[in-house]
Design a protein around this motif. Structure first.
Motif, PDB file in Angstrom:
ATOM      1  N   GLY A 194     -47.998 -52.707 -63.366  1.00 26.83           N
ATOM      2  CA  GLY A 194     -47.416 -52.063 -63.911  1.00 26.83           C
ATOM      3  C   GLY A 194     -47.073 -50.799 -63.699  1.00 26.83           C
ATOM      4  N   TRP A 195     -47.921 -49.774 -62.431  1.00 28.91           N
ATOM      5  CA  TRP A 195     -48.369 -48.652 -62.637  1.00 28.91           C
ATOM      6  C   TRP A 195     -46.849 -48.863 -61.108  1.00 28.91           C
ATOM      7  CZ3 TRP A 195     -49.798 -47.772 -57.489  1.00 28.91           C
ATOM      8  CH2 TRP A 195     -49.763 -45.748 -57.328  1.00 28.91           C
ATOM      9  N   SER A 196     -47.018 -49.800 -60.328  1.00 29.67           N
ATOM     10  CA  SER A 196     -46.705 -49.494 -59.342  1.00 29.67           C
ATOM     11  C   SER A 196     -45.008 -49.824 -58.751  1.00 29.67           C
ATOM     12  CB  SER A 196     -47.229 -51.041 -57.738  1.00 29.67           C
ATOM     13  OG  SER A 196     -46.894 -52.315 -58.735  1.00 29.67           O
ATOM     14  N   LYS A 197     -45.118 -49.786 -60.409  1.00 31.74           N
ATOM     15  CA  LYS A 197     -43.078 -50.452 -60.015  1.00 31.74           C
ATOM     16  C   LYS A 197     -42.513 -48.783 -60.284  1.00 31.74           C
ATOM     17  CE  LYS A 197     -42.670 -54.173 -64.463  1.00 31.74           C
ATOM     18  NZ  LYS A 197     -43.376 -53.385 -65.253  1.00 31.74           N
ATOM     19  N   ASP A 198     -42.805 -48.110 -60.525  1.00 29.88           N
ATOM     20  CA  ASP A 198     -42.534 -46.820 -59.957  1.00 29.88           C
ATOM     21  C   ASP A 198     -43.698 -46.286 -59.270  1.00 29.88           C
ATOM     22  OD1 ASP A 198     -40.216 -46.853 -62.102  1.00 29.88           O
ATOM     23  OD2 ASP A 198     -41.152 -46.228 -63.924  1.00 29.88           O
ATOM     24  N   SER A 199     -44.921 -46.046 -58.762  1.00 27.70           N
ATOM     25  CA  SER A 199     -46.054 -45.345 -58.757  1.00 27.70           C
ATOM     26  C   SER A 199     -45.791 -44.164 -58.835  1.00 27.70           C
ATOM     27  CB  SER A 199     -45.493 -46.035 -56.820  1.00 27.70           C
ATOM     28  OG  SER A 199     -45.546 -47.754 -56.629  1.00 27.70           O
ATOM     29  N   LEU A 200     -46.160 -43.323 -59.832  1.00 28.10           N
ATOM     30  CA  LEU A 200     -46.128 -41.778 -59.835  1.00 28.10           C
ATOM     31  C   LEU A 200     -46.933 -42.193 -59.801  1.00 28.10           C
ATOM     32  CD1 LEU A 200     -43.220 -42.074 -62.096  1.00 28.10           C
ATOM     33  CD2 LEU A 200     -42.709 -41.409 -60.256  1.00 28.10           C
TER      34      LEU A 200
END
Lengths: 478, 215
Positions: free
Chosen positions: A428-434
């Protein structure tokens, strides 16, 4: 119920430091550069040599006793009235930074636009109880009228309490007059204090003209003030913690004594921002255990003297919103909050030992503040519902609670809900990796875009604008 | 070599002001060569401290106490050095007038800069806090200094740095001096804006700046 605040000094240690401070006040004395103040101390029978005042310890104790243990600071929206003292804690943005550091590392001068933005972010935040004061130094506004523009920003952009100028008698008077117009007259705010300012000593053992003029203006009109000392242990004060604390304590007591001489009962807050000197550069360092200790000890001393305490904040020496900024800020704000500080300037936005404000840091600190406010509420054991026996019985061994009404209702009441922290899975996080810095940037832009300042009575607004216009003309003429 | 030179060097390294003065007085009383006392004693000592600072082994109290000891000892020798006693002559790396600008009474940052400049071999004339433009100039003319270093800690007193530069221009003496500024709220941009010859954020950078300007 709030968590009980804990002491970090023993009674014996408090007594030893108190006596040491009294000895400093009595034998070394404090220098006040402002002549009207010297007259006041002479009138009260203190020994004066030139500009140095040698205090009688009993006199100091008697005067400090006149200060209220808590007071209410009034906002234009009474829902935002704040009690300063006791178990209460008040959070607000950083104070006085001349620079803004942007998310990509750019350093620039702070402007009036930044000023308005930080006031709005504080207005929008549920964790910031006040919009603070001098949230940045707006260097694009002329010095002479800066205090007028700053006060107006707080008045028009939010209906929460705010801080006024303490930069000399005249500027202080302007902030107080504007606040009086906002609240319906000087008589109203004399009865119900609506403005608070920051008075700083010049460590070691001095107060300058500018601050003393400000102090007099606030005391005369019964407005509140923080009287604070920033001992840089190792440079402006001794390198021992006990010595630095004794010095700070002496300075703050001298300031409180003066305020009470001018107007007995005037609301004051015992302030500390003492920290250490970095011995390789000479600069102040604030994101450290020593600062946390000074802050907690100050809260304890304020309790000892029966006055509210100011200290701590989201304090860091980092230049960017990184892990250092996070862990240092959490340490100092947590220490302040759990050991009984009441008034926390610099809760949100500060980078590099007060030199800069950062929008991203503001959002990170706002999150930290929310976490700590939740922590301070502790456990609620007051009802059967909270003890939850019935629902435990209902689910029984081996079941789950996710589909219980009790759960649906109570998690919202009991759990802290992060606004910034990421709790997703890795995918989930790594979609945008912000990272936090990048998320914070998106967040403050979103908050600012959707913020609507509470309406101000047009007639009141008109009066205040007229005041600013007239005073600006006078001040710029000089 | 006279053993006293080594003692002076050690006194500087230890930052022992009293001992530095005592040894300097002995140099005068016993008519020991003062130029050698400076070069083999005082300067050797401060160079050592400067080296430790650069290596990160010395901290501010070490450097500042060494600079104070150096200044106190050198003051004692001033008379005999001025009288031209001793073999050869002693040259500092440059003279700098240092002060906090009008309206500002903060002096710690300035003192740190002064100490590091001293440790780097410059002769620093610290005129103290709350100093007007004319005070900087008067001191510079008295001692023949080329650099005026002006410190300010407050956003409200920064403008006194501008006043200093303007004063020099108004008096038509701007080209006689290099003006450098520093202090918490100052920036390179501010320095450029007011027409200063240089700005430094830290005391170490101030030393580098002075080296460049006097080259």
């Amino acid at each position: 119920m709030m968590l009980p605040k804990f002491d970090i000094l023993t009674i014996e240690q408090v007594d030893k430091i108190h006596k040491n401070s009294m000895k400093i006040l009595n034998e070394i004395g404090v220098e006040f550069s402002y002549d009207p103040v010297i007259e006041i101390f002479k009138k009260h029978g203190q020994r004066v040599e030139g500009h140095r005042v040698y205090f009688d310890p009993e006199f100091v104790e008697n005067m400090v006793e006149k200060a209220p243990s808590q007071f209410t600071l009034h906002a234009r929206n009474p829902e935002h009235n704040l009690v300063c003292g006791g178990e209460n804690i008040i959070y607000m943005p950083g104070y006085g930074a001349p620079f803004v550091y942007e998310a990509d590392g750019l350093k620039r001068d702070a402007t009036m636009d930044d000023y308005n933005n930080f006031v709005k972010l504080a207005g929008a935040s549920k964790n910031m109880h006040m919009t603070g004061g001098t949230v940045v130094e707006p260097t694009d506004v002329e010095d002479e009228i800066r205090h007028l523009e700053m006060a107006y920003s707080h008045i028009i952009n939010s209906d929460k309490c705010f801080m006024g100028s303490s930069s000399g008698y005249e500027h202080a008077k302007d902030s107080i007059e504007m606040t009086a117009l906002l609240h319906g007259g000087m008589d109203v705010i004399k009865e119900k204090p609506a403005l608070i300012c920051l008075i700083n000593s010049v460590t070691p053992l001095k107060y300058d003209d500018r601050m003393l003029g400000g102090l007099m203006a606030y005391a005369e009109t019964g407005q509140a003030m923080v009287i604070a000392s920033l001992v840089m242990s190792g440079s402006t004060g001794p390198a021992t913690m006990a010595g630095a604390l004794s010095l700070q304590n002496a300075e703050v007591l001298a300031g409180i004594t003066l305020a009470q001489c001018i107007n007995p009962g005037t609301p004051v807050v015992y302030g500390s921002t003492s920290a250490v000197t970095d011995m390789s550069t000479g600069s102040l360092s604030i994101g450290n255990p020593e600062n946390a200790l000074f802050t907690s000890a100050s809260a304890q001393f304020a309790r000892f003297y029966g006055v509210p305490c100011r200290g701590g904040g989201g304090l860091t020496d980092s230049k960017t919103v990184d892990a250092q900024a996070g862990y240092e800020s959490m340490m100092v704000l947590f220490a302040a909050s759990t050991t009984g500080v009441n008034f926390v300037m610099h809760t949100a936005g500060i980078l590099q030992y007060y030199m800069a404000m950062s929008y991203e840091k503001f959002m990170v600190d706002d999150e930290i503040a929310g976490m700590i406010l939740r922590y301070l509420k502790g456990f609620d054991c007051d009802s059967d519902e909270k003890m939850a026996f019935d629902v435990i019985e209902k689910v029984g061994p081996g079941g789950h609670f996710l589909t219980q009404k009790h759960t649906r209702k109570n998690f919202k009441l009991e759990f802290f809900r992060p606004a910034l922290s990421d709790r997703q899975s890795f995918d989930g996080w790594s979609k945008d990796s912000l990272d936090t810095n990048q998320r914070a940037k998106l967040k403050w832009q979103e908050v600012l875009a959707s913020y609507v300042p509470p309406a101000l009575d047009p007639e009141v607004n008109e009066k205040i604008l007229t005041y600013i216009e007239e005073r600006s003309k006078e001040l710029l003429k000089k | 070599m006279n053993a006293i030179f080594e003692e002076i060097k050690e006194a500087i390294i230890d930052g022992d002001e009293e001992l530095a003065v005592e040894l300097a007085e002995k140099v005068v009383a016993e008519k020991i060569d003062p130029v050698q006392a400076v070069q083999l004693g005082f300067i050797k000592g401060i160079e050592e401290v400067g080296k430790s600072w650069t290596n990160g082994e010395a901290f501010l109290p070490d450097v500042m106490m060494a600079a104070d000891a150096m200044k106190a000892g050198m003051d004692v020798l001033e008379g005999v050095l001025a009288a031209g006693e001793g073999e050869g002559s002693y040259e500092d790396k440059g003279k700098i007038v240092l002060g906090t600008v009008e309206g500002d009474i903060h002096d710690i940052g300035k003192n740190i800069v002064g100490a590091l400049l001293t440790a780097a071999g410059f002769k620093v004339y610290d005129i103290g806090i709350d100093q007007k433009a004319e005070d900087f100039v008067a001191k510079a003319d008295e001692v023949g200094a080329k650099i005026l270093a002006a410190s300010s800690l407050l956003t409200t007193t920064m403008k006194s740095q501008k006043v200093l530069v303007e004063y020099l221009s108004d008096q038509n003496i701007r080209d006689n001096y290099k003006v450098i500024i520093g202090g918490g709220p100052t920036s390179k941009k501010w320095g450029d804006e007011i027409g200063a010859d240089g700005w430094a954020e830290t005391a170490d950078e101030a030393v580098e700046l002075c080296k460049q300007l006097l080259n």
